[in-house]
Scaffold this active site. Structure first.
Site, PDB file in Angstrom:
ATOM      1  N   ARG A 382       0.659  -1.033   0.038  1.00  0.00           N
ATOM      2  CA  ARG A 382       0.039   0.043  -0.053  1.00  0.00           C
ATOM      3  C   ARG A 382       0.882   1.173  -0.078  1.00  0.00           C
ATOM      4  O   ARG A 382       0.245   2.351  -0.300  1.00  0.00           O
ATOM      5  CB  ARG A 382      -0.831  -0.004   1.202  1.00  0.00           C
ATOM      6  N   LYS A 418      -6.662   1.491   1.977  1.00  0.00           N
ATOM      7  CA  LYS A 418      -7.631   0.489   1.845  1.00  0.00           C
ATOM      8  C   LYS A 418      -7.409  -0.684   3.128  1.00  0.00           C
ATOM      9  O   LYS A 418      -6.584  -1.352   3.174  1.00  0.00           O
ATOM     10  CB  LYS A 418      -7.806  -0.324   0.503  1.00  0.00           C
TER      11      LYS A 418
HETATM   12  N1  LIG Z   1       3.305 -11.789  -0.873  1.00  0.00           N
HETATM   13  C1  LIG Z   1       2.977 -10.680  -1.825  1.00  0.00           C
HETATM   14  N2  LIG Z   1       3.383 -10.588  -2.815  1.00  0.00           N
HETATM   15  C2  LIG Z   1       2.928  -9.471  -3.590  1.00  0.00           C
HETATM   16  N3  LIG Z   1       2.014  -8.682  -3.198  1.00  0.00           N
HETATM   17  C3  LIG Z   1       1.626  -8.851  -2.170  1.00  0.00           C
HETATM   18  C4  LIG Z   1       1.772  -9.944  -1.274  1.00  0.00           C
HETATM   19  N4  LIG Z   1       1.296  -9.923  -0.025  1.00  0.00           N
HETATM   20  C5  LIG Z   1       0.195  -8.724  -0.414  1.00  0.00           C
HETATM   21  N5  LIG Z   1       0.330  -8.206  -1.503  1.00  0.00           N
HETATM   22  C6  LIG Z   1      -0.218  -7.282  -2.090  1.00  0.00           C
HETATM   23  O1  LIG Z   1      -0.544  -6.311  -0.836  1.00  0.00           O
HETATM   24  C7  LIG Z   1      -1.735  -5.464  -1.314  1.00  0.00           C
HETATM   25  C8  LIG Z   1      -2.526  -5.444  -0.253  1.00  0.00           C
HETATM   26  O2  LIG Z   1      -3.244  -6.575   0.124  1.00  0.00           O
HETATM   27  P1  LIG Z   1      -4.395  -6.744   1.490  1.00  0.00           P
HETATM   28  O3  LIG Z   1      -4.681  -8.032   1.647  1.00  0.00           O
HETATM   29  O4  LIG Z   1      -4.563  -5.779   2.164  1.00  0.00           O
HETATM   30  O5  LIG Z   1      -5.654  -6.198   0.217  1.00  0.00           O
HETATM   31  P2  LIG Z   1      -6.502  -6.790  -0.845  1.00  0.00           P
HETATM   32  O6  LIG Z   1      -7.885  -6.477  -0.898  1.00  0.00           O
HETATM   33  O7  LIG Z   1      -6.077  -8.097  -1.001  1.00  0.00           O
HETATM   34  O8  LIG Z   1      -5.835  -6.063  -2.154  1.00  0.00           O
HETATM   35  P3  LIG Z   1      -6.205  -5.423  -3.398  1.00  0.00           P
HETATM   36  O9  LIG Z   1      -7.522  -4.645  -3.027  1.00  0.00           O
HETATM   37  O10 LIG Z   1      -5.106  -4.616  -3.766  1.00  0.00           O
HETATM   38  O11 LIG Z   1      -6.753  -6.616  -4.219  1.00  0.00           O
HETATM   39  C9  LIG Z   1      -2.488  -6.317  -2.456  1.00  0.00           C
HETATM   40  O12 LIG Z   1      -2.411  -5.649  -3.589  1.00  0.00           O
HETATM   41  C10 LIG Z   1      -1.629  -7.620  -2.514  1.00  0.00           C
HETATM   42  O13 LIG Z   1      -1.522  -8.028  -4.052  1.00  0.00           O
END
Ligand SMILES: Nc1ncnc2c1ncn2[C@@H]1O[C@H](COP(=O)(O)OP(=O)(O)OP(=O)(O)O)[C@@H](O)[C@H]1O
Length: 439
Positions: A382, A418
């Site tokens: 984020r 978010k």
């Molecule tokens: N291991 C990882 N590798 C790459 N990106 C990651 C990893 N873990 C988390 N993220 C990224 O961190 C961001 C935040 O994740 P979170 O679970 O808080 O929200 P989300 O609702 O799943 O995300 P989004 O709304 O972007 O799809 C996501 O966009 C996710 O792709």
């Protein structure tokens, strides 16, 4: 002494010469015993003729027993002088056996080729045969006569002919054995050579495989899999990490740059430039000062790095792994500026940093991927996605840990994130690392 004082090649040469000298001496000694002794018994009187003269009869009229009786000699007593002359040799076959012994030494110990050995053995046996037939054949005839008289069995093949035959038989046996030995030695040599080549190939392949594994997994994780005794593909490797730093760095306008046109080979040239940029980042992370950092992966034009994932890279006291990631983030910015200048592009770069606990592990039995998970990773992502081009946005946790370590920060304020509400964030401004960007 030789190995201590000389080079290995000189030493083995001296050793070979010494072995040849000793072998030749032994052969010469045994041969001279065989051949030389024969001359001690010259002139040898023919027992039958001698007995015939003594008894005043013709030699053919006497049987072997008559001869021994007239001369009063026995097979086993060589020492007694006869009326024909001084003591004689009743067992000349031992000359032949000595010759066989010398030829055995020649065949076994002489370090020459099979052909030269054959020539030597043949000349030895021919020489001996000539000596037996020309110099002292009477010695062998007397032995035949004594044997006949003692065992009362007529001699089928005279000893003077039997001796060369034995030698020829021996040469033939040595020749066959030599050929067999040479064949075995050649096969051994070829097998050893092949085995050595295969071993070398295997070592090279192992090193290459290790290199591949080390490119896919961090060193300690690769070690875990390589050292694992039971190879069970379904095993999960995961580890909780107390406080790691996570970075997401995105070239935000790469999608605008990427176009599939005939002029750029359907987009391949764009990917080639991205590949070069990522390779430059990989080179920077390989520098010794960034040993605490671990590249996690690239996702499109996003580069993800973490630091402090194992005991060797986690600095609980000074949090130097977090400082190292901050310095690395600034190095990447400088590197992309350098790329922009030299490729006449205007790539925008946005970086987000966060720190905290994560879970690291390897997922999947096929094409396994090392990754990290947890709220810390989500927030780091984020920090990137809500950031501003050409800025490094960091969370409050990173700011609190680095503010006393000489880094310059500018507060950005509260940013809506978010799933998290609003978060206070900062921009990392410096100090810039002194190093020149790599080309
Ligand atoms: N291991 C990882 N590798 C790459 N990106 C990651 C990893 N873990 C988390 N993220 C990224 O961190 C961001 C935040 O994740 P979170 O679970 O808080 O929200 P989300 O609702 O799943 O995300 P989004 O709304 O972007 O799809 C996501 O966009 C996710 O792709």
């Amino acid at each position: 002494i030789c190995y201590k004082m000389l080079k290995k090649s000189d030493c083995s040469c001296i050793k070979r010469k010494a072995v040849t000298f000793v072998s030749v001496s032994i052969i010469a000694l045994i041969s001279s015993m065989a051949v030389g002794n024969m001359f001690f018994f010259l002139p040898t009187h023919d027992l039958r003729t001698c007995a015939a003269q003594f008894a005043n009869v013709t030699p053919t009229a006497l049987t072997p027993s008559n001869v021994t009786d007239i001369l009063n000699i026995t097979l086993l007593d060589e020492s007694k002088p006869t009326i024909c002359g001084p003591q004689s040799c009743h067992f000349p076959q031992y000359f032949t056996y000595s010759m066989v012994l010398s030829m055995l030494a020649c065949a076994q110990f002489l370090g020459t080729s099979g052909f030269s050995k054959l020539i030597l053995l043949l000349s030895q046996s021919v020489l001996y045969t000539l000596l037996v037939l020309l110099v002292n054949p009477t010695l062998f005839d007397n032995a035949d006569l004594l044997n006949h008289a003692t065992f009362e069995e007529s001699v089928m093949i005279p000893l003077r002919l039997m001796s060369p035959f034995i030698l020829m038989l021996f040469v033939a046996a040595v020749l066959m054995q030599g050929q067999q030995a040479e064949l075995t030695a050649r096969m051994d040599f070829l097998w050893n050579k092949q085995a050595a080549e295969e071993r070398e190939e295997m070592v090279k392949k192992q090193a290459y495989n290790r290199k591949l594994i080390h490119n896919i997994l961090p060193v300690d994780v690769a070690k875990y899999y390589l050292d694992k005794k039971e190879k069970n593909d379904d095993d999960l490797y995961c580890q909780s990490c107390e406080c790691v730093a996570v970075m997401f760095a995105t070239i935000t306008n790469f999608s605008e740059f990427y176009m599939e046109l005939d002029a750029n080979n359907e987009g391949v040239e764009c990917l080639r430039l991205l590949n070069e940029i990522i390779a430059d980042f990989d080179n920077i992370i390989s520098e010794p000062q960034f040993y605490q950092l671990e590249k996690i992966k690239t996702m499109g034009s996003t580069y993800m790095v973490s630091s402090g994932l194992n005991s060797a890279t986690y600095d609980k006291e000074n949090m130097s792994h977090i400082s190292a990631l901050a310095v690395f983030a600034m190095r990447l910015q400088d590197q992309l500026k350098f790329v922009n200048t030299h490729s006449f592009n205007n790539f925008k770069f946005r970086i987000g940093l966060n720190c905290g606990p994560v879970v690291a592990g390897v997922i999947g039995a096929r094409k396994p991927q090392y990754d990290i998970w947890g709220n810390t990773v989500n927030v780091a992502s984020r920090m990137d996605s809500t950031g501003i081009d050409d800025k490094i946005q960091v969370s409050e946790d990173v700011y609190n840990l680095l503010k006393t370590k000489g880094f310059d920060f500018v507060p950005r304020g509260f940013v809506p994130v978010k799933g998290k509400g609003t978060m206070m964030t900062y921009f990392l401004e410096g100090p810039r690392p002194n190093e020149e960007p790599t080309s």
